[in-house]
Design a protein around this motif. Sequence first.
Motif, PDB file in Angstrom:
ATOM      1  N   TYR A 235      -6.347   3.633  -4.314  1.00  0.00           N
ATOM      2  CA  TYR A 235      -5.605   4.498  -5.229  1.00  0.00           C
ATOM      3  C   TYR A 235      -6.432   5.704  -5.670  1.00  0.00           C
ATOM      4  O   TYR A 235      -5.937   6.820  -5.714  1.00  0.00           O
ATOM      5  CB  TYR A 235      -5.199   3.677  -6.464  1.00  0.00           C
ATOM      6  CG  TYR A 235      -4.363   4.449  -7.447  1.00  0.00           C
ATOM      7  CD1 TYR A 235      -2.992   4.513  -7.310  1.00  0.00           C
ATOM      8  CD2 TYR A 235      -4.952   5.128  -8.525  1.00  0.00           C
ATOM      9  CE1 TYR A 235      -2.225   5.219  -8.212  1.00  0.00           C
ATOM     10  CE2 TYR A 235      -4.185   5.840  -9.422  1.00  0.00           C
ATOM     11  CZ  TYR A 235      -2.822   5.880  -9.267  1.00  0.00           C
ATOM     12  OH  TYR A 235      -2.068   6.581 -10.149  1.00  0.00           O
ATOM     13  N   GLY A 236      -7.731   5.452  -6.000  1.00  0.00           N
ATOM     14  CA  GLY A 236      -8.476   6.514  -6.677  1.00  0.00           C
ATOM     15  C   GLY A 236      -9.675   7.057  -5.928  1.00  0.00           C
ATOM     16  O   GLY A 236     -10.296   8.012  -6.386  1.00  0.00           O
ATOM     17  N   GLY A 237     -10.087   6.443  -4.812  1.00  0.00           N
ATOM     18  CA  GLY A 237     -11.227   6.953  -4.063  1.00  0.00           C
ATOM     19  C   GLY A 237     -12.546   6.371  -4.525  1.00  0.00           C
ATOM     20  O   GLY A 237     -12.589   5.300  -5.162  1.00  0.00           O
TER      21      GLY A 237
ATOM     22  N   LEU B 222       0.830  -1.209   0.000  1.00  0.00           N
ATOM     23  CA  LEU B 222       0.000   0.000   0.000  1.00  0.00           C
ATOM     24  C   LEU B 222       0.867   1.262   0.000  1.00  0.00           C
ATOM     25  O   LEU B 222       0.543   2.243  -0.665  1.00  0.00           O
ATOM     26  CB  LEU B 222      -0.941  -0.014   1.217  1.00  0.00           C
ATOM     27  CG  LEU B 222      -1.999  -1.128   1.173  1.00  0.00           C
ATOM     28  CD1 LEU B 222      -2.855  -1.108   2.419  1.00  0.00           C
ATOM     29  CD2 LEU B 222      -2.862  -1.044  -0.068  1.00  0.00           C
ATOM     30  N   THR B 223       1.978   1.210   0.725  1.00  0.00           N
ATOM     31  CA  THR B 223       2.882   2.377   0.733  1.00  0.00           C
ATOM     32  C   THR B 223       3.460   2.593  -0.658  1.00  0.00           C
ATOM     33  O   THR B 223       3.535   3.720  -1.151  1.00  0.00           O
ATOM     34  CB  THR B 223       4.048   2.149   1.729  1.00  0.00           C
ATOM     35  OG1 THR B 223       3.529   1.537   2.881  1.00  0.00           O
ATOM     36  CG2 THR B 223       4.741   3.429   2.072  1.00  0.00           C
ATOM     37  N   ARG B 224       3.817   1.467  -1.327  1.00  0.00           N
ATOM     38  CA  ARG B 224       4.373   1.581  -2.695  1.00  0.00           C
ATOM     39  C   ARG B 224       3.327   2.185  -3.624  1.00  0.00           C
ATOM     40  O   ARG B 224       3.637   3.009  -4.486  1.00  0.00           O
ATOM     41  CB  ARG B 224       4.782   0.198  -3.211  1.00  0.00           C
ATOM     42  CG  ARG B 224       5.951  -0.367  -2.481  1.00  0.00           C
ATOM     43  CD  ARG B 224       7.105  -0.683  -3.446  1.00  0.00           C
ATOM     44  NE  ARG B 224       8.312  -0.936  -2.693  1.00  0.00           N
ATOM     45  CZ  ARG B 224       8.801  -2.154  -2.450  1.00  0.00           C
ATOM     46  NH1 ARG B 224       8.196  -3.208  -2.934  1.00  0.00           N
ATOM     47  NH2 ARG B 224       9.902  -2.308  -1.753  1.00  0.00           N
ATOM     48  N   LEU B 225       2.080   1.767  -3.388  1.00  0.00           N
ATOM     49  CA  LEU B 225       0.976   2.269  -4.223  1.00  0.00           C
ATOM     50  C   LEU B 225       0.849   3.782  -4.048  1.00  0.00           C
ATOM     51  O   LEU B 225       0.650   4.526  -5.011  1.00  0.00           O
ATOM     52  CB  LEU B 225      -0.314   1.568  -3.771  1.00  0.00           C
ATOM     53  CG  LEU B 225      -1.455   1.513  -4.784  1.00  0.00           C
ATOM     54  CD1 LEU B 225      -1.010   0.798  -6.030  1.00  0.00           C
ATOM     55  CD2 LEU B 225      -2.649   0.803  -4.169  1.00  0.00           C
ATOM     56  N   ASP B 226       0.972   4.225  -2.802  1.00  0.00           N
ATOM     57  CA  ASP B 226       0.912   5.669  -2.509  1.00  0.00           C
ATOM     58  C   ASP B 226       2.027   6.402  -3.239  1.00  0.00           C
ATOM     59  O   ASP B 226       1.802   7.444  -3.849  1.00  0.00           O
ATOM     60  CB  ASP B 226       1.072   5.903  -0.993  1.00  0.00           C
ATOM     61  CG  ASP B 226      -0.283   5.849  -0.315  1.00  0.00           C
ATOM     62  OD1 ASP B 226      -1.294   6.024  -1.020  1.00  0.00           O
ATOM     63  OD2 ASP B 226      -0.318   5.604   0.902  1.00  0.00           O
ATOM     64  N   THR B 227       3.233   5.858  -3.135  1.00  0.00           N
ATOM     65  CA  THR B 227       4.381   6.494  -3.797  1.00  0.00           C
ATOM     66  C   THR B 227       4.141   6.533  -5.299  1.00  0.00           C
ATOM     67  O   THR B 227       4.401   7.547  -5.955  1.00  0.00           O
ATOM     68  CB  THR B 227       5.670   5.671  -3.519  1.00  0.00           C
ATOM     69  OG1 THR B 227       5.606   5.164  -2.204  1.00  0.00           O
ATOM     70  CG2 THR B 227       6.907   6.508  -3.693  1.00  0.00           C
ATOM     71  N   PHE B 228       3.620   5.417  -5.825  1.00  0.00           N
ATOM     72  CA  PHE B 228       3.343   5.320  -7.254  1.00  0.00           C
ATOM     73  C   PHE B 228       2.364   6.426  -7.671  1.00  0.00           C
ATOM     74  O   PHE B 228       2.551   7.105  -8.669  1.00  0.00           O
ATOM     75  CB  PHE B 228       2.754   3.928  -7.526  1.00  0.00           C
ATOM     76  CG  PHE B 228       2.400   3.674  -8.967  1.00  0.00           C
ATOM     77  CD1 PHE B 228       3.396   3.471  -9.901  1.00  0.00           C
ATOM     78  CD2 PHE B 228       1.073   3.635  -9.368  1.00  0.00           C
ATOM     79  CE1 PHE B 228       3.072   3.231 -11.223  1.00  0.00           C
ATOM     80  CE2 PHE B 228       0.747   3.409 -10.685  1.00  0.00           C
ATOM     81  CZ  PHE B 228       1.743   3.201 -11.622  1.00  0.00           C
ATOM     82  N   ARG B 229       1.298   6.597  -6.838  1.00  0.00           N
ATOM     83  CA  ARG B 229       0.291   7.601  -7.179  1.00  0.00           C
ATOM     84  C   ARG B 229       0.897   8.993  -7.193  1.00  0.00           C
ATOM     85  O   ARG B 229       0.676   9.776  -8.114  1.00  0.00           O
ATOM     86  CB  ARG B 229      -0.873   7.560  -6.182  1.00  0.00           C
ATOM     87  CG  ARG B 229      -1.974   8.512  -6.625  1.00  0.00           C
ATOM     88  CD  ARG B 229      -3.091   8.640  -5.643  1.00  0.00           C
ATOM     89  NE  ARG B 229      -2.599   8.789  -4.294  1.00  0.00           N
ATOM     90  CZ  ARG B 229      -3.241   8.358  -3.236  1.00  0.00           C
ATOM     91  NH1 ARG B 229      -4.362   7.721  -3.374  1.00  0.00           N
ATOM     92  NH2 ARG B 229      -2.750   8.549  -2.034  1.00  0.00           N
ATOM     93  N   THR B 230       1.694   9.325  -6.147  1.00  0.00           N
ATOM     94  CA  THR B 230       2.239  10.685  -6.092  1.00  0.00           C
ATOM     95  C   THR B 230       3.301  10.914  -7.165  1.00  0.00           C
ATOM     96  O   THR B 230       3.445  12.014  -7.658  1.00  0.00           O
ATOM     97  CB  THR B 230       2.828  10.993  -4.695  1.00  0.00           C
ATOM     98  OG1 THR B 230       3.535   9.854  -4.256  1.00  0.00           O
ATOM     99  CG2 THR B 230       1.771  11.348  -3.696  1.00  0.00           C
ATOM    100  N   ARG B 231       4.014   9.838  -7.541  1.00  0.00           N
ATOM    101  CA  ARG B 231       5.099  10.024  -8.526  1.00  0.00           C
ATOM    102  C   ARG B 231       4.584   9.953  -9.959  1.00  0.00           C
ATOM    103  O   ARG B 231       4.809  10.836 -10.759  1.00  0.00           O
ATOM    104  CB  ARG B 231       6.170   8.956  -8.331  1.00  0.00           C
ATOM    105  CG  ARG B 231       6.985   9.227  -7.109  1.00  0.00           C
ATOM    106  CD  ARG B 231       8.441   8.871  -7.304  1.00  0.00           C
ATOM    107  NE  ARG B 231       9.138   9.018  -6.029  1.00  0.00           N
ATOM    108  CZ  ARG B 231       9.839   8.067  -5.465  1.00  0.00           C
ATOM    109  NH1 ARG B 231       9.986   6.919  -6.051  1.00  0.00           N
ATOM    110  NH2 ARG B 231      10.434   8.277  -4.308  1.00  0.00           N
TER     111      ARG B 231
END
Length: 374
Positions: free
Chosen positions: A62-64, A8-17
């Motif tokens: 990821y998207g809400g 989930l943390t990687r997913l967050d990083t992926f979203r912001t990057r």
Amino acid sequence: MNSINTLLTRLDTFRTRVKINPYLFAFLLLTISMLIQSVLNTYTNQIDYSIFVICIFLTAWYGGFFPCIAATIVGFLLVDYYFIPPLHSILPKKADYVIAIIFLIEGILFGLMGEARIKRETELNKAYEAEQRARKDAEAANRIRDDFISMASHELKTPITSQKLYLQMVQKNVDLNTNPKLARYIRLVSTQTDRIVNLINDLLNVARIRAGKFVMHYTPTTISEVVYDVLQEIAPINTTHNIILKGHNTKSIEIDKERISEVLINLLSNAMKYSPEAEKIMLTITEKNKQVIVSVKDYGIGINKTNQKKLFTRYFRAEGTNEQKYEGFGMGLFIVSEIIRQHKGKIWVKSTEGKGSTFSFSLPIAKKAYQKIS
Ligand code: ADP
């Protein structure tokens, strides 16, 4: 649990990057899920809902809300009309409604959860960015102020130094005994000039510390030698207090003698300034754990616990102190603590409001001196 957290943390990083569109993200996930499901189907001929549930959950994360609902509907249609026989049927059966409702409820729950999380995260990000911006602005403002102070102090130093020189020449060459009034005026001007010189030096030292250019020049000496020199130096200025020296230490220490003298002068001047009603100041030299310790104890106004914590910060002046009565700029202890820090020593204070303060600092005894004695 840890691997889920990492994912989930990687997913967050992926979203912001990468900032990929959440609907496109859902579409990609669903395509992958479908491929996995197709492969599984060839072996088991059974539908594995969990793959789609994970896909919906990740989309919510990821998207809400809305991407999650979209993924839920498309996921359901895929599961129901693609994998469950009869294949490609478009007429829903009763069981399909139940599955649809479960899928929808689950999608809504995941969506709401994801939305709340994203909202919170966006707010936190915004607050963090605002704080970073404010910090950068404050740093820039500080830099401009430091540069200005440093430049102004440099400009002031030259004329004030020559003024001091001329004053010394007048004191030497004019017979002041015959003119006591003139002698008094010259003494007053001299005292005021010294105050300005001290202030400029403090400002320059603070600027040097801030710029990382506050350099020490170490030579071997002993603390007793430094203390005696300082006591001699301040004797003419000290007309109010009796400084009682206790202790003696002649073990070698590697210090910047001038800077450590400054530390002592500063602590003694503060002790005098902040104990106007008292008559004595105790100056003690001791030794503990391969360190020489110097303490300056006064019987003055003291410092409360809250202020004690901030004493060594730049421009700090204790609140509640009568600022008119006790002049100063709050630079002395900041400079003192930096000098001691660079000597790998420690500085601390013990104080009781209304009773007085004891400022102590320690300096490491030179290794050689220790080896010689032990
Ligand atoms: P300044 O004395 O020029 O304001 P310093 O950095 O030397 O700056 O001291 C910071 C503050 O610490 C002072 O304003 C004062 O409030 C407090 N302080 C320092 N030494 C003493 C002392 N011996 N007794 C009481 N208060 C003190």
